[in-house]
Design a protein around this motif. Structure first.
Motif, PDB file in Angstrom:
ATOM      1  N   UNK A 142      12.647 -15.340  21.325  1.00 12.62           N
ATOM      2  CA  UNK A 142      13.712 -14.583  21.996  1.00 12.62           C
ATOM      3  C   UNK A 142      13.585 -14.755  23.502  1.00 12.62           C
ATOM      4  N   UNK A 160      14.730  -3.997  19.741  1.00  9.70           N
ATOM      5  CA  UNK A 160      15.384  -5.212  19.218  1.00  9.70           C
ATOM      6  C   UNK A 160      15.191  -5.340  17.715  1.00  9.70           C
ATOM      7  N   UNK A 191      27.082 -11.228  29.904  1.00 10.50           N
ATOM      8  CA  UNK A 191      26.768 -11.825  28.602  1.00 10.50           C
ATOM      9  C   UNK A 191      27.301 -10.946  27.467  1.00 10.50           C
ATOM     10  N   UNK A 237      21.926  -7.506  18.337  1.00 11.80           N
ATOM     11  CA  UNK A 237      20.598  -7.294  18.902  1.00 11.80           C
ATOM     12  C   UNK A 237      20.554  -7.731  20.364  1.00 11.80           C
ATOM     13  N   UNK A 238      21.131  -8.907  20.645  1.00 10.68           N
ATOM     14  CA  UNK A 238      21.114  -9.424  22.012  1.00 10.68           C
ATOM     15  C   UNK A 238      21.895  -8.506  22.956  1.00 10.68           C
ATOM     16  N   UNK A 271      23.281  -9.546  32.450  1.00 10.77           N
ATOM     17  CA  UNK A 271      23.363  -8.918  31.139  1.00 10.77           C
ATOM     18  C   UNK A 271      24.747  -8.459  30.727  1.00 10.77           C
ATOM     19  N   UNK A 307      22.326 -10.939  15.080  1.00 11.82           N
ATOM     20  CA  UNK A 307      21.549 -11.382  16.237  1.00 11.82           C
ATOM     21  C   UNK A 307      22.311 -11.113  17.535  1.00 11.82           C
ATOM     22  N   UNK A 308      23.643 -11.274  17.484  1.00 12.95           N
ATOM     23  CA  UNK A 308      24.464 -10.965  18.659  1.00 12.95           C
ATOM     24  C   UNK A 308      24.384  -9.475  19.010  1.00 12.95           C
ATOM     25  N   UNK A 339      18.650 -12.622  29.304  1.00  8.54           N
ATOM     26  CA  UNK A 339      19.329 -13.276  30.434  1.00  8.54           C
ATOM     27  C   UNK A 339      18.457 -13.292  31.686  1.00  8.54           C
ATOM     28  N   UNK A 385      20.003  -5.326  23.542  1.00 11.37           N
ATOM     29  CA  UNK A 385      18.857  -5.591  24.419  1.00 11.37           C
ATOM     30  C   UNK A 385      19.284  -5.703  25.882  1.00 11.37           C
ATOM     31  N   UNK A 386      20.359  -6.477  26.129  1.00 10.71           N
ATOM     32  CA  UNK A 386      20.792  -6.686  27.512  1.00 10.71           C
ATOM     33  C   UNK A 386      21.210  -5.364  28.163  1.00 10.71           C
ATOM     34  N   UNK A 427      25.759 -12.752  13.508  1.00  7.20           N
ATOM     35  CA  UNK A 427      26.399 -11.651  14.239  1.00  7.20           C
ATOM     36  C   UNK A 427      25.387 -10.519  14.471  1.00  7.20           C
ATOM     37  N   UNK A 484      21.394 -20.568  21.392  1.00  5.61           N
ATOM     38  CA  UNK A 484      22.698 -19.886  21.473  1.00  5.61           C
ATOM     39  C   UNK A 484      22.847 -19.139  22.800  1.00  5.61           C
ATOM     40  N   UNK A 523      18.177 -19.356  18.007  1.00  2.46           N
ATOM     41  CA  UNK A 523      18.501 -18.088  18.656  1.00  2.46           C
ATOM     42  C   UNK A 523      18.512 -18.222  20.184  1.00  2.46           C
ATOM     43  N   UNK A 544      25.706 -19.615  25.590  1.00  3.67           N
ATOM     44  CA  UNK A 544      26.525 -18.485  26.039  1.00  3.67           C
ATOM     45  C   UNK A 544      26.477 -18.344  27.561  1.00  3.67           C
ATOM     46  N   UNK A 545      25.307 -18.606  28.127  1.00  2.00           N
ATOM     47  CA  UNK A 545      25.142 -18.460  29.572  1.00  2.00           C
ATOM     48  C   UNK A 545      25.584 -19.713  30.323  1.00  2.00           C
ATOM     49  N   UNK A 566      30.048 -11.536  24.016  1.00  2.00           N
ATOM     50  CA  UNK A 566      29.729 -11.506  22.586  1.00  2.00           C
ATOM     51  C   UNK A 566      30.255 -10.281  21.833  1.00  2.00           C
TER      52      UNK A 566
END
Lengths: 118, 145
Positions: free
Chosen positions: A55, B20, B114, B41-42, B111, B38-39, A58, B45-46, B36, A89, A86, A93-94, B118
């Motif tokens: 993981x 997370x 991003x 979670x991301x 963050x 995972x998205x 950003x 997290x951000x 999805x 991706x 992971x 995205x960034x 998503x």
């Protein structure tokens, strides 16, 4: 104990930093320190091996792009190699793949066969 | 009706990893496809990392699931009540100090930027009492009658 493993290896063509575990806000200081000390120490060809990294957020990716800019300004390069899906991706995205070189994981079939043989 | 609270969890810098893992498990259990989940979670997290970094060190996640969407609300108490050394003395000396209690940064690569890429829906509410960001992810139910 830190979530992030940072292993540094000096090779003929430059330095490889292997990241493992997870990179987030709690580890971004360590990551920046490792990158900064390489650049300050004269490293110009820096490869970041992401294959062990599960993981990255950003802020951690920004530490890598900042190092890329610092190296570029000194005539060097930074390359990201073998991100797991992971992390790959998040890089897409960034838009990181537009800014610096990202070498994908080797073909999974070949890699899998090699691992089974080994 | 139609909405069940599935998670209510506080977090700080050292518990982001636990957050997370918990979010990923709950999103998957709620029926989100793996990618999805995972998205989700991301995104959480951000938002949580923003809360820790800009909102005073801690925050709170509330997650709920309806038939149609998974909703995550991340809030922080704001720097004013954090007790961290962002003192009013320093603030009064610096014209730009108001920015320290301002909304989380919204720039490419950061963050919140991003998360906007998503999540299916996002709403941001910032006040001196803290920031509150709500994101929604549409549930893709294959067998809707």
């Amino acid at each position: 104990m830190s979530l992030l493993g940072i292993a540094v290896e000096s090779l003929q063509f430059g330095v490889v930093i292997r990241l493992s575990g997870e990179a987030d806000l709690s580890t971004v200081g360590q990551l920046r320190d490792a990158l900064d000390s390489q650049i300050a120490g004269g490293t110009r060809q820096l490869t970041i091996d992401l294959s062990g990294l599960r993981f990255a957020d950003s802020g951690s990716i920004r530490a890598l792009t900042d190092a890329h800019l610092a190296l570029k300004a000194r005539g060097g390069t930074l390359e990201l190699v073998h991100p797991q899906p992971n992390v790959a991706r998040i890089l897409v995205l960034l838009g990181i793949d537009q800014v610096l070189t990202v070498r994908p994981q080797p073909d999974s079939g070949t890699a899998g066969a090699r691992m089974q043989e080994g | 009706m139609g909405r069940s609270r599935t998670l209510d969890q506080e977090f700080g810098e050292t518990t982001l990893r636990v957050l997370r893992e918990t979010v990923l498990a709950h999103a998957t259990a709620a029926g989100m496809p793996e990618g999805r989940a995972l998205d989700v979670m991301l995104a959480v997290h951000e938002l949580a990392a923003n809360a820790v970094e800009h909102g005073g060190g801690t925050g709170r996640l509330r997650m709920s699931v309806t038939n149609r969407e998974l909703i995550c609300q991340v809030s922080d108490p704001g720097p004013a009540s954090s007790g961290l050394p962002r003192s009013s003395t320093l603030g009064s000396q610096r014209p730009g100090a108001a920015a320290r209690t301002s909304p989380w940064p919204y720039e490419p690569g950061h963050g919140l930027w991003l998360v906007r890429r998503i999540a299916d829906h996002i709403s941001v509410n910032c006040s001196p009492a803290g920031s509150q960001v709500t994101v929604a992810f549409t549930m893709l139910r294959s067998a809707v009658p």
